[in-house]
Design an enzyme around this catalytic site. Sequence first.
Site, PDB file in Angstrom:
ATOM      1  N   CYS A  30      97.453  93.800 -37.359  1.00  0.00           N
ATOM      2  CA  CYS A  30      96.633  94.010 -38.556  1.00  0.00           C
ATOM      3  C   CYS A  30      96.560  95.506 -38.880  1.00  0.00           C
ATOM      4  O   CYS A  30      97.009  96.358 -38.107  1.00  0.00           O
ATOM      5  CB  CYS A  30      95.233  93.436 -38.361  1.00  0.00           C
ATOM      6  SG  CYS A  30      94.188  94.358 -37.199  1.00  0.00           S
TER       7      CYS A  30
ATOM      8  N   HIS B 223      72.302  87.810 -26.483  1.00  0.00           N
ATOM      9  CA  HIS B 223      72.463  87.747 -27.941  1.00  0.00           C
ATOM     10  C   HIS B 223      73.272  86.512 -28.345  1.00  0.00           C
ATOM     11  O   HIS B 223      72.959  85.843 -29.336  1.00  0.00           O
ATOM     12  CB  HIS B 223      73.156  89.006 -28.455  1.00  0.00           C
ATOM     13  CG  HIS B 223      72.306  90.240 -28.469  1.00  0.00           C
ATOM     14  ND1 HIS B 223      71.059  90.273 -29.045  1.00  0.00           N
ATOM     15  CD2 HIS B 223      72.536  91.494 -27.985  1.00  0.00           C
ATOM     16  CE1 HIS B 223      70.545  91.499 -28.923  1.00  0.00           C
ATOM     17  NE2 HIS B 223      71.420  92.248 -28.270  1.00  0.00           N
TER      18      HIS B 223
ATOM     19  N   LEU C 146      75.243 103.185 -29.073  1.00  0.00           N
ATOM     20  CA  LEU C 146      75.998 102.256 -28.235  1.00  0.00           C
ATOM     21  C   LEU C 146      75.285 100.918 -28.092  1.00  0.00           C
ATOM     22  O   LEU C 146      75.917  99.901 -27.808  1.00  0.00           O
ATOM     23  CB  LEU C 146      76.225 102.832 -26.840  1.00  0.00           C
ATOM     24  CG  LEU C 146      77.155 104.032 -26.701  1.00  0.00           C
ATOM     25  CD1 LEU C 146      76.397 105.333 -26.792  1.00  0.00           C
ATOM     26  CD2 LEU C 146      77.917 103.967 -25.382  1.00  0.00           C
TER      27      LEU C 146
ATOM     28  N   THR D 186      74.647  91.287 -24.225  1.00  0.00           N
ATOM     29  CA  THR D 186      75.356  90.539 -25.259  1.00  0.00           C
ATOM     30  C   THR D 186      75.330  89.045 -24.974  1.00  0.00           C
ATOM     31  O   THR D 186      75.276  88.228 -25.899  1.00  0.00           O
ATOM     32  CB  THR D 186      76.808  91.042 -25.379  1.00  0.00           C
ATOM     33  OG1 THR D 186      76.794  92.418 -25.754  1.00  0.00           O
ATOM     34  CG2 THR D 186      77.584  90.257 -26.429  1.00  0.00           C
TER      35      THR D 186
ATOM     36  N   GLU E 118      82.446  90.337 -18.450  1.00  0.00           N
ATOM     37  CA  GLU E 118      82.504  91.428 -17.474  1.00  0.00           C
ATOM     38  C   GLU E 118      82.805  90.818 -16.110  1.00  0.00           C
ATOM     39  O   GLU E 118      81.888  90.427 -15.397  1.00  0.00           O
ATOM     40  CB  GLU E 118      81.148  92.147 -17.383  1.00  0.00           C
ATOM     41  CG  GLU E 118      80.568  92.682 -18.658  1.00  0.00           C
ATOM     42  CD  GLU E 118      79.182  93.295 -18.455  1.00  0.00           C
ATOM     43  OE1 GLU E 118      78.614  93.770 -19.441  1.00  0.00           O
ATOM     44  OE2 GLU E 118      78.666  93.286 -17.314  1.00  0.00           O
TER      45      GLU E 118
ATOM     46  N   CYS F 200      95.205  91.746 -32.020  1.00  0.00           N
ATOM     47  CA  CYS F 200      96.415  91.081 -32.509  1.00  0.00           C
ATOM     48  C   CYS F 200      97.622  92.001 -32.505  1.00  0.00           C
ATOM     49  O   CYS F 200      98.765  91.545 -32.405  1.00  0.00           O
ATOM     50  CB  CYS F 200      96.182  90.509 -33.909  1.00  0.00           C
ATOM     51  SG  CYS F 200      96.155  91.742 -35.236  1.00  0.00           S
TER      52      CYS F 200
END
Length: 329
Positions: A90, A42, A249, A39, A59, A87
């Site tokens: 929501c 990305h 995943l 990620t 991580e 939060c």
Amino acid sequence: MRAVRLQAQGRIEAVDVPVPSLGPGEVLVRVLAAGICGTDRHLYKGEFPCAPPVTLGHEFSGEVIGTGEGVTLPHGTRITCDPNIACGACDQCLRGRTNLCIRNVAIGIHRDGGFAEMAVIPAHRAVPVPDLDPLHAAFAEPLACTLHGVDLGAPVPGERVIVLGGGVIGLLAVQLARNAGAEVTLVTRHPAKRQLALTVGATRTAATEAEARALLPQGADLVLECAGVAETVEMAPRLTRSGGRVVILGVMPQGQKVGIEPFDLLFREIQLLHSFINPFTQTRAAAMLMAGQVQVAPLISRIIPLAEAAEVIANPAAPGEVKVLVVPG
């Protein structure tokens, strides 16, 4: 202090920044180890939404060295960071789907994270991991994400599971599925990763879709797609037996599309599921690491100093590489 910051899409660098200040309910953490994730690459490429300029690193493990008002966590506590801050108010949070919170703030993505000498996080995102090697504690977040995906797939003893992808998520998925009593086949082109999979619990391995079909002609009861590339996402239903399940995943770049045949999914009643981050699984992951229920030491490909992290993130992973850990000290 030094930190690795994503300044803008395609621009990442190690810079000097002030030591972060503490607010109420927060802890100051001396970072001991932080994992480089797909990620992060990305984010660097602009393929996953984030909020630059920001210190990356979601991580990580560390040691509490400062506490804000109202925090009772003792100084010196070893922790692993659960990076997702829902939060709690929501519609999704009230349904118990905190991973789908519309206002989720992710440490290392939307606010400063662990590729730094120190980080400030909410105390309720610090999971104590006493006596756990900090290098191993840095695996808690990817293990927690893998746990969620395997929970969704729900393998049971005697089932046949195929894991697509030999990265850290795939190799953790191999272990979790094997721990559930399943027979596990890992599919990856990399011979070193196939060998590693056998050492951590895979029943067998395959290099290609054709080899996997030969091993399991009827297909798998469950396919866990852990590579995040179009080829394996499209392959997953083809390797699934009628009435089986697929869990995605792997993270593909935002906007990228794949080809799926809905008639095939319908006619064979294939369940196609997706798994996103780590709702209520980080504490379980930490407990599994402390109990030695998964092996993570063999998954560490190399350990680098903070000064090298920007270059590693800005470039593709080396062939056969599983997990690179950053040790700021």
